[in-house]
Design a protein around this motif. Structure first.
Motif, PDB file in Angstrom:
ATOM      1  N   THR A  51       0.809  -1.117   0.129  1.00  0.00           N
ATOM      2  CA  THR A  51       0.069   0.003  -0.020  1.00  0.00           C
ATOM      3  C   THR A  51       0.953   1.451   0.067  1.00  0.00           C
ATOM      4  O   THR A  51       0.782   2.292  -0.821  1.00  0.00           O
ATOM      5  N   LEU A  52       1.885   1.397   0.836  1.00  0.00           N
ATOM      6  CA  LEU A  52       2.823   2.455   0.858  1.00  0.00           C
ATOM      7  C   LEU A  52       3.538   2.572  -0.580  1.00  0.00           C
ATOM      8  O   LEU A  52       3.648   3.687  -0.862  1.00  0.00           O
ATOM      9  N   ALA A  53       3.932   1.350  -0.964  1.00  0.00           N
ATOM     10  CA  ALA A  53       4.529   1.605  -2.341  1.00  0.00           C
ATOM     11  C   ALA A  53       3.715   2.007  -3.371  1.00  0.00           C
ATOM     12  O   ALA A  53       4.368   3.043  -4.128  1.00  0.00           O
ATOM     13  N   LEU A  54       2.539   1.683  -3.333  1.00  0.00           N
ATOM     14  CA  LEU A  54       1.565   2.012  -4.436  1.00  0.00           C
ATOM     15  C   LEU A  54       1.455   3.799  -4.204  1.00  0.00           C
ATOM     16  O   LEU A  54       1.221   4.353  -5.037  1.00  0.00           O
ATOM     17  N   LEU A  55       1.092   4.140  -2.778  1.00  0.00           N
ATOM     18  CA  LEU A  55       1.131   5.436  -2.556  1.00  0.00           C
ATOM     19  C   LEU A  55       1.941   6.308  -3.047  1.00  0.00           C
ATOM     20  O   LEU A  55       1.946   7.550  -3.619  1.00  0.00           O
ATOM     21  N   GLN A  56       3.393   5.735  -2.777  1.00  0.00           N
ATOM     22  CA  GLN A  56       4.621   6.579  -3.151  1.00  0.00           C
ATOM     23  C   GLN A  56       4.492   6.655  -4.679  1.00  0.00           C
ATOM     24  O   GLN A  56       4.610   7.857  -5.155  1.00  0.00           O
ATOM     25  N   PHE A  57       4.420   5.660  -5.353  1.00  0.00           N
ATOM     26  CA  PHE A  57       4.552   5.476  -6.775  1.00  0.00           C
ATOM     27  C   PHE A  57       3.410   6.602  -7.379  1.00  0.00           C
ATOM     28  O   PHE A  57       3.419   7.330  -8.358  1.00  0.00           O
ATOM     29  N   GLY A  58       1.958   6.478  -6.916  1.00  0.00           N
ATOM     30  CA  GLY A  58       0.756   7.325  -7.293  1.00  0.00           C
ATOM     31  C   GLY A  58       1.211   8.939  -6.998  1.00  0.00           C
ATOM     32  O   GLY A  58       0.887   9.607  -7.734  1.00  0.00           O
ATOM     33  N   LEU A  59       1.862   9.125  -5.831  1.00  0.00           N
ATOM     34  CA  LEU A  59       2.003  10.630  -5.464  1.00  0.00           C
ATOM     35  C   LEU A  59       3.034  11.286  -6.532  1.00  0.00           C
ATOM     36  O   LEU A  59       2.883  12.427  -6.888  1.00  0.00           O
ATOM     37  N   VAL A  60       4.455  10.476  -6.722  1.00  0.00           N
ATOM     38  CA  VAL A  60       5.130  11.054  -7.613  1.00  0.00           C
ATOM     39  C   VAL A  60       4.879  10.876  -9.253  1.00  0.00           C
ATOM     40  O   VAL A  60       5.110  12.304  -9.666  1.00  0.00           O
ATOM     41  N   ILE A  61       4.173  10.051  -9.528  1.00  0.00           N
ATOM     42  CA  ILE A  61       3.434  10.317 -10.937  1.00  0.00           C
ATOM     43  C   ILE A  61       2.450  11.205 -11.173  1.00  0.00           C
ATOM     44  O   ILE A  61       2.372  12.159 -11.844  1.00  0.00           O
ATOM     45  N   GLY A  62       1.411  11.280 -10.012  1.00  0.00           N
ATOM     46  CA  GLY A  62       0.393  12.248 -10.146  1.00  0.00           C
ATOM     47  C   GLY A  62       1.038  13.858  -9.994  1.00  0.00           C
ATOM     48  O   GLY A  62       0.321  14.474 -10.589  1.00  0.00           O
ATOM     49  N   LEU A  63       1.950  13.831  -8.892  1.00  0.00           N
ATOM     50  CA  LEU A  63       2.486  15.292  -8.974  1.00  0.00           C
ATOM     51  C   LEU A  63       3.117  15.761 -10.257  1.00  0.00           C
ATOM     52  O   LEU A  63       3.172  16.794 -10.725  1.00  0.00           O
ATOM     53  N   SER A  64       3.978  14.504 -10.966  1.00  0.00           N
ATOM     54  CA  SER A  64       4.500  15.070 -12.313  1.00  0.00           C
ATOM     55  C   SER A  64       3.681  15.147 -13.302  1.00  0.00           C
ATOM     56  O   SER A  64       4.065  16.357 -14.173  1.00  0.00           O
ATOM     57  N   MET A  65       2.590  14.774 -13.314  1.00  0.00           N
ATOM     58  CA  MET A  65       1.574  14.672 -14.315  1.00  0.00           C
ATOM     59  C   MET A  65       0.596  15.979 -14.285  1.00  0.00           C
ATOM     60  O   MET A  65       0.234  16.736 -15.134  1.00  0.00           O
ATOM     61  N   LEU A  66       0.042  16.041 -12.834  1.00  0.00           N
ATOM     62  CA  LEU A  66      -0.731  17.147 -12.421  1.00  0.00           C
ATOM     63  C   LEU A  66      -0.412  18.443 -12.206  1.00  0.00           C
ATOM     64  O   LEU A  66      -1.006  19.341 -11.911  1.00  0.00           O
ATOM     65  N   LEU A  67       0.790  18.694 -12.035  1.00  0.00           N
ATOM     66  CA  LEU A  67       1.436  19.787 -11.565  1.00  0.00           C
ATOM     67  C   LEU A  67       0.922  21.015 -12.329  1.00  0.00           C
ATOM     68  O   LEU A  67       0.522  22.136 -11.709  1.00  0.00           O
ATOM     69  N   PRO A  68       0.863  20.994 -13.665  1.00  0.00           N
ATOM     70  CA  PRO A  68       0.544  22.369 -14.198  1.00  0.00           C
ATOM     71  C   PRO A  68      -1.088  22.613 -13.945  1.00  0.00           C
ATOM     72  O   PRO A  68      -1.589  23.939 -14.395  1.00  0.00           O
TER      73      PRO A  68
END
Length: 224
Positions: A51-68
């Motif tokens: 769960t923590l690994a998926l959360l970590q992966f989701g946060l970094v991918i989401g932040l990279s893609m959604l930042l703008p």
């Protein structure tokens, strides 16, 4: 186009946010490492670990893609959450490696990161072409690491660690120059400056953390 002073101030903000994230990761890792029950709960339960690994992966991918497309406050909360979750995973290094080797490796990482950051910022050479090479090398490194999970070769692991150090050392210079070039092509509005500062901080944070981990695997002294 931004002035040189504005670009310099932007880079200060990049390193400021990156330093904050590193401090939170280090504090979280150190705290969890000294809480045996919490440490056991994280690493003895596959469900929690995954769960923590998926959360970590989701946060970094989401932040990279959604930042703008998201507010700066939301992006900052995601960045802080990612730094904390990363710290939870890194707490294990205090169990695997001696304190002296961790601190020594951290200092060496800081020195190497600083030198390559300066090179990336001041060099007149175009590092754009290096980015494609490093991306392919990084993909190869990830695949080789997965393969070695099954092979369990200590010699191959040492070789991969050495390649990891080289890749993330060069990526540091490349990312600093890329952040500077993105900034140079921007208009001077506060929203855009805040977004690029956080984006740059995330990129350099990832470079620093990975460089530290590969150096630790390469030269860290394990506990008996």
């Amino acid at each position: 186009m931004l002035s040189s002073n504005t670009i310099s101030n932007l880079m200060y903000r990049v390193y400021g946010w990156m330093s904050m994230a590193l401090a939170m990761t280090a504090a979280t890792a150190y705290y969890v490492a000294h809480q045996p029950q919490l440490l056991m709960a994280i690493f003895s339960s596959p469900a929690i670990t995954v769960t923590l690994a998926l959360l970590q992966f989701g946060l970094v991918i989401g932040l990279s893609m959604l930042l703008p497309r998201i507010s700066f406050t939301t992006a900052l909360v995601m960045f802080v959450a990612y730094a904390v979750v990363t710290g939870l995973f890194l707490s294990s290094i205090f169990i695997l490696y001696t304190y002296s080797s961790i601190y020594t490796t951290f200092l060496i990482t800081g020195g190497m990161f600083g030198v390559m950051s300066l090179y990336g910022y001041f060099t007149k050479s175009d590092l754009t072409g290096l980015g494609n090479i490093l991306f392919m090398a990084l993909i190869g490194l990830i695949i080789s690491t997965v393969v070695n999970i099954f092979v369990q070769s200590s010699g191959f692991e040492t070789l991969l660690s050495a390649f990891g150090v080289i890749i993330f050392t060069l990526l540091t210079a490349y990312d600093v120059q890329r952040i500077k070039r993105i900034a140079m092509g921007m208009l001077a509005n506060e929203t855009a400056l805040s977004q690029i500062a956080l984006f740059g901080a995330l990129q350099l944070y990832l470079d620093f953390i990975n460089l530290f981990l590969y150096l630790l695997r390469f030269m860290g002294r394990r506990r008996n």
